[in-house]
Design an enzyme around this catalytic site. Structure first.
Site, PDB file in Angstrom:
ATOM      1  N   HIS A 269       0.892  -1.334  -0.082  1.00  0.00           N
ATOM      2  CA  HIS A 269      -0.028  -0.004  -0.197  1.00  0.00           C
ATOM      3  C   HIS A 269       0.711   1.163   0.006  1.00  0.00           C
ATOM      4  O   HIS A 269       0.488   2.305   0.535  1.00  0.00           O
ATOM      5  CB  HIS A 269      -0.841   0.092   1.320  1.00  0.00           C
ATOM      6  CG  HIS A 269      -1.965  -1.194   1.270  1.00  0.00           C
ATOM      7  ND1 HIS A 269      -3.501  -0.817   0.519  1.00  0.00           N
ATOM      8  CD2 HIS A 269      -1.996  -2.301   1.627  1.00  0.00           C
ATOM      9  CE1 HIS A 269      -3.933  -2.029   0.661  1.00  0.00           C
ATOM     10  NE2 HIS A 269      -3.344  -2.824   1.269  1.00  0.00           N
TER      11      HIS A 269
ATOM     12  N   ARG B 285      -5.055  11.819   5.871  1.00  0.00           N
ATOM     13  CA  ARG B 285      -4.155  12.048   6.906  1.00  0.00           C
ATOM     14  C   ARG B 285      -3.154  13.174   6.578  1.00  0.00           C
ATOM     15  O   ARG B 285      -3.136  13.550   5.516  1.00  0.00           O
ATOM     16  CB  ARG B 285      -3.274  10.776   7.274  1.00  0.00           C
ATOM     17  CG  ARG B 285      -4.110   9.792   7.808  1.00  0.00           C
ATOM     18  CD  ARG B 285      -4.635  10.172   9.530  1.00  0.00           C
ATOM     19  NE  ARG B 285      -3.411  10.277  10.123  1.00  0.00           N
ATOM     20  CZ  ARG B 285      -2.943   9.278  11.034  1.00  0.00           C
ATOM     21  NH1 ARG B 285      -3.653   8.353  11.263  1.00  0.00           N
ATOM     22  NH2 ARG B 285      -1.809   9.789  11.672  1.00  0.00           N
TER      23      ARG B 285
ATOM     24  N   LYS C 222       1.263  14.443   0.936  1.00  0.00           N
ATOM     25  CA  LYS C 222      -0.202  14.804   0.199  1.00  0.00           C
ATOM     26  C   LYS C 222      -0.345  16.247   0.094  1.00  0.00           C
ATOM     27  O   LYS C 222      -1.215  16.621  -0.581  1.00  0.00           O
ATOM     28  CB  LYS C 222      -1.066  14.257   1.374  1.00  0.00           C
ATOM     29  CG  LYS C 222      -1.158  12.861   1.525  1.00  0.00           C
ATOM     30  CD  LYS C 222      -2.292  12.411   2.945  1.00  0.00           C
ATOM     31  CE  LYS C 222      -2.214  10.997   3.029  1.00  0.00           C
ATOM     32  NZ  LYS C 222      -2.945  10.007   2.217  1.00  0.00           N
TER      33      LYS C 222
ATOM     34  N   THR D 194      -8.524   6.659  -1.566  1.00  0.00           N
ATOM     35  CA  THR D 194      -9.764   6.151  -1.847  1.00  0.00           C
ATOM     36  C   THR D 194     -10.822   7.053  -1.408  1.00  0.00           C
ATOM     37  O   THR D 194     -11.922   7.001  -2.095  1.00  0.00           O
ATOM     38  CB  THR D 194     -10.156   4.895  -0.605  1.00  0.00           C
ATOM     39  OG1 THR D 194      -9.439   5.243   0.559  1.00  0.00           O
ATOM     40  CG2 THR D 194      -9.401   3.783  -1.310  1.00  0.00           C
TER      41      THR D 194
ATOM     42  N   LYS E 132     -14.532   8.314  -3.311  1.00  0.00           N
ATOM     43  CA  LYS E 132     -15.977   8.506  -2.481  1.00  0.00           C
ATOM     44  C   LYS E 132     -16.435  10.130  -2.877  1.00  0.00           C
ATOM     45  O   LYS E 132     -17.482  10.074  -3.142  1.00  0.00           O
ATOM     46  CB  LYS E 132     -15.708   8.621  -0.980  1.00  0.00           C
ATOM     47  CG  LYS E 132     -15.341   7.121  -0.554  1.00  0.00           C
ATOM     48  CD  LYS E 132     -14.719   7.304   1.011  1.00  0.00           C
ATOM     49  CE  LYS E 132     -13.898   6.070   1.211  1.00  0.00           C
ATOM     50  NZ  LYS E 132     -12.876   6.010   2.305  1.00  0.00           N
TER      51      LYS E 132
HETATM   52  C1  NBG Z   1      -2.391   3.767   1.995  1.00  0.00           C
HETATM   53  C2  NBG Z   1      -1.951   4.660   0.820  1.00  0.00           C
HETATM   54  C3  NBG Z   1      -3.263   5.208   0.116  1.00  0.00           C
HETATM   55  C4  NBG Z   1      -4.260   4.049  -0.306  1.00  0.00           C
HETATM   56  C5  NBG Z   1      -4.572   3.139   1.038  1.00  0.00           C
HETATM   57  C6  NBG Z   1      -5.158   1.937   0.651  1.00  0.00           C
HETATM   58  C7  NBG Z   1      -0.791   3.026   3.752  1.00  0.00           C
HETATM   59  C8  NBG Z   1       0.360   2.428   4.055  1.00  0.00           C
HETATM   60  N1  NBG Z   1      -1.275   3.108   2.478  1.00  0.00           N
HETATM   61  O1  NBG Z   1      -2.804   6.011  -0.910  1.00  0.00           O
HETATM   62  O2  NBG Z   1      -1.178   5.772   1.221  1.00  0.00           O
HETATM   63  O3  NBG Z   1      -5.331   4.336  -0.825  1.00  0.00           O
HETATM   64  O4  NBG Z   1      -3.235   2.671   1.702  1.00  0.00           O
HETATM   65  O5  NBG Z   1      -4.596   1.248  -0.202  1.00  0.00           O
HETATM   66  O6  NBG Z   1      -1.396   3.575   4.539  1.00  0.00           O
END
Ligand code: NBG
Length: 844
Positions: A386, A578, A583, A687, A691
């Site tokens: 992720h 977050r 970001k 995500t 949404k």
């Molecule tokens: C997070 C990413 C996001 C992603 C989500 C779900 C972690 C390690 N990763 O971009 O930063 O949408 O995972 O996949 O929290």
């Protein structure tokens, strides 16, 4: 005096209504819930009187909420039991989703929806003089996750239940979830989140199925029938107590299970110590054990190299693997067939220690030979990555692993030796490659690279959006993707349309259903049928009315929650996620400051500025200083701008504290503009972006993560793209990036930064935000200054489009219509087809 139930409560003994089939309940059970208003009322009163032990007249809101939750859950329990019975009969292959986080959100509404009880409950409570919305407000959401990763897990298990695919979600029942965020003088202060304090009606503890988990000690070799075997002699242990949660499918009669583990001491306390008066010593064991599931590490996208964290990880996967083998499988199960019955999905690296744990169980407990055990294990795991931030890939020091889990370390060494021998065979005389691919690294200290272990052990490795999966192959694990090209795949994330559209946005759901029927709720691709409505002026008008109603409802909510005034006549420009430098919340701040500065300096007439409310929601990891600085800055800018009569009605900033799922469900429906402005190549997927698009917000975003796919689907004209592309980012960094040169060249940027540096947002104190300013000018790791000019220009395109409500709402409707791909049902279908091979268990 405690108030107890009174036999005179009128509804307690109301006549039973005709009942629906009790489904999976045992046949002699006559207390199945009734699906009528009267039936609901009598069930509810029974829960209040006999479950809570209070009379209606004296019931607190919490009593009422708990009674309601228990009444509702009864409607799902028969389905739960019949689902489990059916899965047992079929011996169906099951997804064991291993995740250290589940960010579930509130349960009541989702359960009401799944059980199709909204109307009955609303009416029944009304008859009793109660309001559903008040009782809803009583539920504390279980904050058992940080952000996208945990929320994704919650969306996935919702989809699997809705698709009738057998799944057990495994995780940790943290006693304290993600901290509650408060602002004091604009700075984040963390408070603990005792979410269980008022009782939790959604869980079913099963202490009788507790699992013993061992730690520490050493290993020894011994001989058994001429074979050398190993035994682990641990020196301490704890118990894992399972708490089951229902995961209801959407009106399909299925309920899967989420099983969260809570740590308990094997011996509660030492009676002799207690009697001798040493109370602290007497409960030492208990405290020591229970701390394992005490708190969620509030880190997002960065690993926590803490011993307790590794204990948590091993604790929950050891419980889960054992639980599946001993509780879910039949007693005489032949474990050689395990890959036909289970796939353990590793949600990021947090559960990867499950790999050596399954090996240990097979080798040491079940007597398998190495090769056979490894063959089984490799078929039973798959791994989702992720992140792309190299610093976020978990690495455990050998010293720590050896001390906590000596047997597992041995197994990891053997896996690595065998693997590297294979690599040497395929690439003779390429020791550099061997070193690069080793699961064990020696630098900066000897440690186990968990992502490598997961890749070697997993049958598949996937990223979470197209770009991310490509960069994962090309940049993070290039040697591995050369070695096993077929192992790597992509599954773009998705979100559940039940929670994030049907429930969160009842107004828009109603409008959509009116136009195209309710099929979209479980088949989100059908939203495409809305496309023609984008050209229908009266539909656009109604769409705008829905947005206005959602804004009005958000305004009421923020007023009640935080005494925040929301200007509902303005564009709602939202950045919720977050707080992380990659970001780039600072880029958003620079935009706000630029507009404000231009108005203050007279360069812009306030009347010419598009009225905007800038809304933020973000928690910073408690130890992440720069992130906390940025929160301070947003609040500083907010209090200055909001107090300035020159921009009244034009610019305002709202930053409600404690962003969580419940607040997201309020903010997302009301949003006009979705800020997805990470540096290209850094956001794995996102995500929230999905949404928001699904709820009719337009995206301003970089070419990053799932933004790329959103833009491709909704169309370039309906998405505001800006900024460097990922290869350009690489190029700029390679050629030497000098943020100060952007500052010097761009007068607007300079004015904005100087304005912050002047103390304009910190009561004249120039030192307050100096760390943010100097970080931007001297380092700016995430190239905010390089993308600033393009961002400002893109915001001007936003203003131009927003100026014509018909143009804007047409684009917004097209965003909704074309976002069906982003359903987690689709994502789950892809995992099922390409990775898990777990067909649904359907009725005959
Ligand atoms: C997070 C990413 C996001 C992603 C989500 C779900 C972690 C390690 N990763 O971009 O930063 O949408 O995972 O996949 O929290």
């Amino acid at each position: 005096m405690a108030d107890t139930m009174s036999p005179t409560d009128s509804h307690a003994d109301a006549a039973p209504a005709p009942e629906r089939s009790p489904g999976g309940l045992d046949s002699h059970d006559r207390s199945a819930p009734k699906h009528t208003v009267d039936g609901f009322v009598s069930d509810f009163m029974r829960e209040l009187n006999y479950g809570q032990g209070v009379r209606l007249a004296r019931a607190s809101v919490n009593d009422q909420y708990l009674a309601l939750a228990r009444t509702v859950r009864h409607h799902l329990q028969a389905r739960w039991m019949s689902t489990l019975a059916k899965q047992w009969d079929m011996q169906a292959k099951t997804v064991c989703y291993l995740s250290a986080e589940y960010l579930l959100g509130r349960q009541l509404d989702n359960s009401l929806l799944a059980a199709d009880m909204d109307d009955i409950v609303e009416e029944g409570l009304g008859q009793l003089g109660m309001s559903l919305s008040t009782l809803r407000g009583q539920e504390i959401e279980p904050g058992l996750g940080n952000g996208g990763l945990g929320r994704l897990a919650a969306c996935f298990i919702d989809s699997l239940a809705t698709m009738s695919v057998p799944c057990v979600g495994y995780g940790i029942r943290y006693e304290y979830g993600i901290f509650r965020q408060e602002f004091v003088d604009g700075w984040q202060v963390e408070q603990s989140d005792p979410w269980l304090q008022l009782g939790n009606p959604w869980e079913f503890p099963h202490p009788e199925n507790s699992v013993r988990v061992q730690f520490g000690g050493r290993t020894e070799k011994y001989e058994e029938q001429g074979c050398e075997r190993t035994r682990w002699l641990p020196d301490w242990d704890v118990l894992g107590v399972p708490y089951n949660y229902m995961v209801p499918g959407y009106r399909n009669g299925r309920v899967n299970t989420l099983r969260l583990w809570s740590a308990r001491a094997t011996q509660a306390f030492d009676l002799a110590e207690f009697n001798s008066g040493d109370y602290v010593e007497a409960v030492r064991n208990q405290t020591f054990a229970e701390k394992i599931s005490m708190v969620l590490y509030p880190e997002d996208s960065t690993p926590q190299g803490k011993e307790l964290r590794l204990q948590q990880q091993y604790f929950f996967v050891a419980c889960s693997v054992r639980d599946f083998i001993e509780q879910v499988l039949p007693a005489d199960f032949d474990l050689r067939k395990l890959p036909d019955r289970a796939i353990f999905q590793l949600n990021d690296t947090h559960p990867v220690i499950a790999v050596p744990e399954l090996m240990r169980v097979l080798l040491d407990d079940k007597g398998f030979e190495w090769d056979e055990a490894w063959d089984i294990t490799q078929k039973c795991f798959a791994y989702t990555c992720h992140t792309l931030l190299p610093e976020a890939l978990e690495v455990w020091p050998v010293e720590l692993l050896g001390r906590l889990l000596p047997r597992h370390l041995e197994i990891i060494y053997r896996i690595n030796d065998d693997f590297l021998a294979e690599v040497r065979e395929r690439f003779p005389n390429d020791e550099m490659r061997v070193r690069r691919m080793s699961i064990i690294t020696d630098y900066p200290e000897r440690a186990v690279r968990m992502a490598y272990l997961a890749t070697v052990a997993g049958s598949k490795v996937n990223g979470v959006a197209e770009l991310h999966s490509q960069l994962l192959r090309d940049k993070v694990l290039p040697d591995f993707s050369d070695y096993w090209p077929d192992k790597f795949t992509n599954v773009t994330n998705g979100v559940t349309p039940r929670r994030f559209l049907r429930l969160a946005n009842r107004n828009l759901s109603g409008l959509i259903t009116e136009a195209i029927g309710p099929g979209w709720i479980t088949d989100l691709d059908r939203l495409i049928e809305l496309e023609p409505y984008a050209d229908d002026a009266s539909f656009r008008q109604r769409f705008r009315e829905v947005k206005a109603a959602d804004k009005a409802s958000l305004a009421r909510h923020l007023k009640a929650r935080n005494n925040i005034e929301l200007n509902t006549d303005a564009m709602l420009d939202i950045m919720i996620k977050r707080l992380h430098e990659y970001k780039r919340q600072t880029l958003k701040v620079l935009h706000i400051v630029t507009l404000y500065q231009q108005i203050c300096s007279g360069e812009l007439d306030a009347d010419d500025v598009t009225p905007r409310v800038f809304a933020f929601g973000a928690k910073a990891a408690p130890g992440y200083r720069m992130a906390k600085q940025i929160i301070g800055l947003i609040n500083g800018v907010g209090s200055t701008v909001n107090a300035d009569p020159r921009v009244k009605g034009r610019l305002s900033v709202v930053f409600p504290p404690n962003y969580n799922v419940t607040l997201a469900e309020k903010l997302i429906p009301a949003a006009d503009l979705s800020e997805q402005i990470s540096l290209a190549g850094k956001e794995a997927s996102g995500t929230g972006n999905m949404k928001l698009a699904l709820n009719g917000a337009l995206t301003i975003g970089t070419d990053d993560g799932a933004n790329i796919e959103i833009r491709r689907l909704v169309g370039d004209d309906n998405f505001f793209l800006f900024g460097l592309l990922e290869p350009q980012v690489e190029e700029l960094l390679a050629s030497g990036y000098h943020p100060a040169s952007y500052y010097e060249r761009d007068p607007k940027l300079r004015a904005a930064i100087d304005f912050i540096a002047s103390g304009a947002f910190s009561d004249g104190d120039r030192t307050t935000f100096e760390p943010v300013v100097s970080n931007l000018l001297n380092e700016d790791r995430f190239l905010a200054l390089a993308d600033y000019a393009a961002y400002i220009e893109a915001q001007e395109r936003v203003d131009a489009a927003y100026a014509d409500p018909d143009v804007w709402s047409r684009k917004a409707i097209l965003n909704v219509a074309r976002s069906g791909f982003f359903s987690s049902d689709r994502a789950m279908r892809e995992y099922v087809d390409r990775i898990w091979h777990t067909p649904p268990v359907l009725d005959d």
